[in-house]
Scaffold this active site. Structure first.
Site, PDB file in Angstrom:
ATOM      1  CG  PHE A   1      61.537  53.322  45.579  1.00 12.45           C
ATOM      2  CD1 PHE A   1      61.418  52.891  44.260  1.00 12.45           C
ATOM      3  CD2 PHE A   1      62.808  53.647  46.050  1.00 12.45           C
ATOM      4  CE1 PHE A   1      62.518  52.783  43.427  1.00 12.45           C
ATOM      5  CE2 PHE A   1      63.924  53.536  45.217  1.00 12.45           C
ATOM      6  CZ  PHE A   1      63.771  53.101  43.902  1.00 12.45           C
TER       7      PHE A   1
ATOM      8  CG  ASP B   1      67.391  51.100  49.559  1.00  4.80           C
ATOM      9  OD1 ASP B   1      66.917  50.325  48.692  1.00  4.80           O
ATOM     10  OD2 ASP B   1      68.241  51.969  49.296  1.00  4.80           O
TER      11      ASP B   1
ATOM     12  CG  HIS C   1      69.774  60.005  38.078  1.00 10.41           C
ATOM     13  ND1 HIS C   1      71.079  60.301  37.775  1.00 10.41           N
ATOM     14  CD2 HIS C   1      69.827  58.997  38.989  1.00 10.41           C
ATOM     15  CE1 HIS C   1      71.881  59.509  38.459  1.00 10.41           C
ATOM     16  NE2 HIS C   1      71.152  58.719  39.207  1.00 10.41           N
TER      17      HIS C   1
END
Length: 357
Positions: free
Chosen positions: A249, A221, A267
């Protein structure tokens, strides 16, 4: 953890009972009841903001005692509590004092799965204002927050520290709600290295590794996010099995994992950006590598489902969306994966399994 099939059966029964309830009264009365559900939600938010559940954690209190603990007016607090008790939230003892029950207990800050953060976020003035523009978002297909605040949703949250902290608490509580069902529903034991992409502090990865003692983990992350991971990984006893890597990412994803897991990441993005993220995962994944997206997959039925409303939340905030199984299949195909199955869990979340081709 109950089987997912049993949970779905209970949901069908609840749906039928709700429809029966609606049809047992005149349609205007049923509609008014649903509309005024906004008042109930705001009452729950007020209780969370005041810290009522935390004050009651030590035992029942009279309205005067409770008001003193939470710094509120005794009369108006008593009226709020009366309304909440009528909804099954908190309870009143025979001597008239207020006490926790199962629903009220979820509003404690230190409850095993606390919903206090979500109550405060949904009840915040800013969030209520965003939802008041839902019709505009439906007309235009565009997010509300950038137009209203002049910046993207996550940038806006960053500029409002108090609201941002409430949002983080809310997301943590929802994440915690999903972890046990997600770990119970899927067999991770066939993977030697499991990479959690966009995994925050590693709460999901820690749970997966505790259930899979032979596996090692990779947590990926942003630098400012994973900086807080070691404490959590130590807390859950998996720090010695996790490699922590910082990065985005949108730039790249570390190679070498047998399975890549992404929970509630895709999402957050419209299709073009979602495909870009998945293509970066595909660039790191060898053919045959497993991809597991944990998302609220919208089912093909007309019953209630949380994802149908979080879909509206995604629209309002960031013009993103929840997706059906076919929607995820299309994303997988564009990114170089093949969707193999969708594994239901005892929660509203599913595990969308695919393989790199």
């Amino acid at each position: 953890m109950p089987p997912a099939g049993l949970v779905r059966a209970v949901e069908r029964v609840r749906h039928l009972l709700r429809r029966l309830h609606q049809r047992a009264v005149p349609a205007p009365a049923a509609m008014l009841e649903m509309i005024l559900g906004a008042w109930v939600a705001q009452g729950i938010a007020a209780a969370a903001q005041l810290g009522v559940a935390d004050a009651l954690a030590g035992g029942p209190l009279s309205a005067v005692e409770l008001a003193r603990r939470v710094d509120a007016n005794p009369d108006t607090l008593d009226r709020l509590m009366r309304a909440l008790v009528g909804e099954g939230i908190f309870r009143r003892t025979r001597d008239g004092r207020y006490a926790l029950n199962a629903l009220g207990d979820t509003l404690r800050k230190d409850a095993p799965v606390s919903i206090a953060g979500m109550a405060k976020f949904v009840g915040s003035p800013q969030h209520r204002e965003h939802w008041s523009h839902l019709a505009d978002a439906v007309r235009s297909g565009e997010a509300v927050i950038p137009k209203l605040r002049g910046k993207e949703a996550f940038d806006y949250l960053g500029s409002e520290p108090e609201l941002g902290a409430i949002f983080n608490d809310a997301m943590t509580s929802i994440s915690e709600l999903a972890i046990a069902p997600v770990v119970a529903a899927y067999d991770y034991t066939r993977f030697g290295v499991i990479a959690d992409i966009g995994g925050g502090h590693g709460r999901l990865l820690a749970a997966v590794l505790r259930a899979t003692p032979s596996a090692r983990g990779l947590l990926y992350d942003l630098p400012g996010v994973v900086a807080g991971a070691p404490e959590l990984l130590v807390k859950y006893g998996v720090a010695d099995r996790v490699q922590v890597v910082a990065g985005s990412f949108f730039d790249s994803v570390p190679a070498g994992a047998d399975a890549y897991v992404m929970k509630n990441i895709i999402h957050d993005w419209p299709d073009d950006k979602a495909v870009a993220i998945l293509r970066n995962v595909r660039a790191a994944a060898a053919p045959g590598t497993t991809l597991l997206l944990i998302e609220g997959v919208i089912p093909d039925h007309d019953r209630e489902f949380l994802g149908k409303w979080t879909d509206m939340e995604m629209l309002i905030g960031i013009a993103a969306r929840e997706r059906t199984e076919d929607g995820y299949r299309r994303l997988y195909e564009q990114a170089g994966f093949r969707l193999t199955r969708v594994v239901a869990t005892a929660s509203p979340f599913s595990v969308v399994e695919g393989v790199a081709i």
